[in-house]
Write a protein that holds these residues in place. Structure first.
Motif, short mmCIF file in Angstrom:
data_model
loop_
_atom_site.label_atom_id
_atom_site.label_comp_id
_atom_site.label_asym_id
_atom_site.label_seq_id
_atom_site.Cartn_x
_atom_site.Cartn_y
_atom_site.Cartn_z
N ASN A 171 0.83 -1.21 0.00
CA ASN A 171 0.00 0.00 0.00
C ASN A 171 0.86 1.27 0.00
O ASN A 171 0.48 2.29 -0.58
N ASN A 172 2.02 1.24 0.66
CA ASN A 172 2.92 2.40 0.75
C ASN A 172 4.17 2.26 -0.12
O ASN A 172 5.10 3.06 0.02
N ASN A 173 4.18 1.25 -0.99
CA ASN A 173 5.32 1.01 -1.90
C ASN A 173 6.65 0.96 -1.15
O ASN A 173 7.61 1.65 -1.52
N GLN A 174 6.71 0.11 -0.14
CA GLN A 174 7.96 -0.01 0.61
C GLN A 174 8.08 -1.38 1.24
O GLN A 174 7.10 -2.11 1.39
N PHE A 175 9.30 -1.74 1.60
CA PHE A 175 9.56 -2.95 2.36
C PHE A 175 10.76 -2.68 3.27
O PHE A 175 11.51 -1.71 3.08
N VAL A 176 10.94 -3.52 4.29
CA VAL A 176 12.02 -3.35 5.25
C VAL A 176 13.03 -4.46 5.07
O VAL A 176 12.65 -5.63 4.96
N VAL A 177 14.30 -4.08 5.05
CA VAL A 177 15.40 -5.03 4.92
C VAL A 177 16.24 -4.98 6.18
O VAL A 177 16.60 -3.91 6.66
N ARG A 178 16.52 -6.19 6.74
CA ARG A 178 17.50 -6.27 7.84
C ARG A 178 18.83 -6.62 7.18
O ARG A 178 18.99 -7.70 6.63
N GLN A 179 19.75 -5.64 7.26
CA GLN A 179 21.07 -5.88 6.67
C GLN A 179 21.83 -6.88 7.52
O GLN A 179 21.47 -7.16 8.66
N VAL A 223 12.98 0.48 2.58
CA VAL A 223 13.28 0.67 1.15
C VAL A 223 12.02 1.15 0.46
O VAL A 223 10.95 0.53 0.57
N ILE A 224 12.13 2.27 -0.26
CA ILE A 224 11.01 2.85 -1.00
C ILE A 224 11.17 2.46 -2.47
O ILE A 224 12.25 2.61 -3.03
N PHE A 272 20.44 6.66 -0.49
CA PHE A 272 19.86 7.02 0.80
C PHE A 272 19.24 8.40 0.69
O PHE A 272 19.77 9.29 0.03
N GLN A 273 18.12 8.57 1.35
CA GLN A 273 17.43 9.86 1.36
C GLN A 273 17.65 10.53 2.72
O GLN A 273 18.12 9.89 3.66
N GLY A 274 17.30 11.81 2.78
CA GLY A 274 17.53 12.58 3.99
C GLY A 274 16.83 12.04 5.22
O GLY A 274 17.29 12.22 6.34
N ASP A 275 15.70 11.36 5.04
CA ASP A 275 14.95 10.85 6.19
C ASP A 275 15.43 9.47 6.64
O ASP A 275 14.84 8.86 7.53
N GLY A 276 16.51 8.95 6.03
CA GLY A 276 17.06 7.66 6.43
C GLY A 276 16.55 6.49 5.62
O GLY A 276 17.05 5.38 5.76
N THR A 277 15.53 6.71 4.79
CA THR A 277 15.03 5.63 3.94
C THR A 277 15.96 5.46 2.75
O THR A 277 16.81 6.30 2.47
N PHE A 278 15.76 4.36 2.03
CA PHE A 278 16.60 4.04 0.88
C PHE A 278 15.69 3.96 -0.34
O PHE A 278 14.77 3.13 -0.37
N LYS A 279 15.91 4.82 -1.32
CA LYS A 279 15.10 4.82 -2.55
C LYS A 279 15.72 3.84 -3.53
O LYS A 279 16.84 4.02 -3.99
N ALA A 280 14.96 2.79 -3.87
CA ALA A 280 15.48 1.70 -4.70
C ALA A 280 15.39 2.03 -6.18
O ALA A 280 14.37 2.50 -6.66
N SER A 281 16.49 1.78 -6.87
CA SER A 281 16.46 1.84 -8.34
C SER A 281 16.40 0.43 -8.91
O SER A 281 15.90 0.23 -10.02
N ASN A 282 16.88 -0.56 -8.14
CA ASN A 282 16.85 -1.95 -8.57
C ASN A 282 16.74 -2.87 -7.37
O ASN A 282 17.41 -2.67 -6.36
N VAL A 283 15.87 -3.88 -7.50
CA VAL A 283 15.71 -4.90 -6.45
C VAL A 283 16.01 -6.24 -7.10
O VAL A 283 15.43 -6.58 -8.13
N ASN A 284 16.91 -7.00 -6.46
CA ASN A 284 17.32 -8.29 -7.01
C ASN A 284 17.16 -9.36 -5.95
O ASN A 284 17.66 -9.22 -4.83
N TYR A 285 16.43 -10.45 -6.30
CA TYR A 285 16.31 -11.57 -5.39
C TYR A 285 17.64 -12.28 -5.38
O TYR A 285 18.16 -12.69 -6.41
N ASP A 286 18.24 -12.39 -4.20
CA ASP A 286 19.59 -12.92 -4.05
C ASP A 286 19.50 -14.35 -3.53
O ASP A 286 19.24 -14.57 -2.35
N ASP A 287 19.66 -15.35 -4.43
CA ASP A 287 19.54 -16.77 -4.01
C ASP A 287 20.57 -17.14 -3.00
O ASP A 287 21.66 -17.00 -2.93
#
Length: 170
Positions: free
Chosen positions: A109-117, A125-126, A155-170
């Protein structure tokens, strides 16, 4: 007895040296700090008590030197345009920041997901309409919790990460 006289003579010579040094130093200080006063004009030729007076020719020379010093104007500063351009660094192709980690939650709904590094940091991630997907991660709605992903973006000023590419990492 001769040794005593020689010793006495060396003490006297040392004392005379010290006294002489003090006197020379005192006289030097008097001359260094004593102001020399010159009459302000050639018309004031009479010496005043306690003041230094100059002879007629010396007064004329002093007046001429003063007039010349006052007549010279200091040079004015002028702006000069730079003749050379400052070299600018050549842009390099630096890789975009990349996040690697595990998907912890997906919010379509908000076009985002959370990643634990892998260092434990949680990053939101937006995604936008310009975000590309690779591997099994075809769209945001396909992403699943526990998937390992590699996300490229900024990275954006608010601490979020704007994604240009998302890759499923097997």
């Amino acid at each position: 007895m001769l040794i005593k006289k020689t010793g006495m003579l060396s003490h006297n010579a040392l004392a005379f040296s010290i006294i002489g040094g003090v006197l020379v130093g005192a006289l030097g200080a008097v001359f260094a700090f004593a102001p020399l006063r010159f009459p302000s004009s050639a018309n004031n030729a009479q010496a005043q008590p306690g003041k230094t007076s100059l002879s007629g020719s010396s007064q004329q020379e002093a007046a001429t030197a003063t007039q010349q010093a006052l007549a010279t104007t200091p040079p004015t500063a002028t702006a000069v345009a730079p003749t050379a351009t400052v070299p600018r660094p050549t842009p390099t192709n630096t890789p975009a920041p990349t996040l690697r980690g595990t998907v912890m939650s997906v919010d379509t709904n908000n076009n985002q997901f959370v990643v634990r590094q892998f260092n434990g940091t949680l990053t939101t991630v937006i995604v936008t309409g310009k975000t590309t997907y690779q591997g099994r991660a075809g769209t945001l709605s396909i992403l699943q919790v526990t998937w390992r992903v590699q996300v490229t973006g900024v990275f954006q000023g608010d601490g979020t990460f704007k994604a240009s590419n998302v890759n499923y990492d097997d």
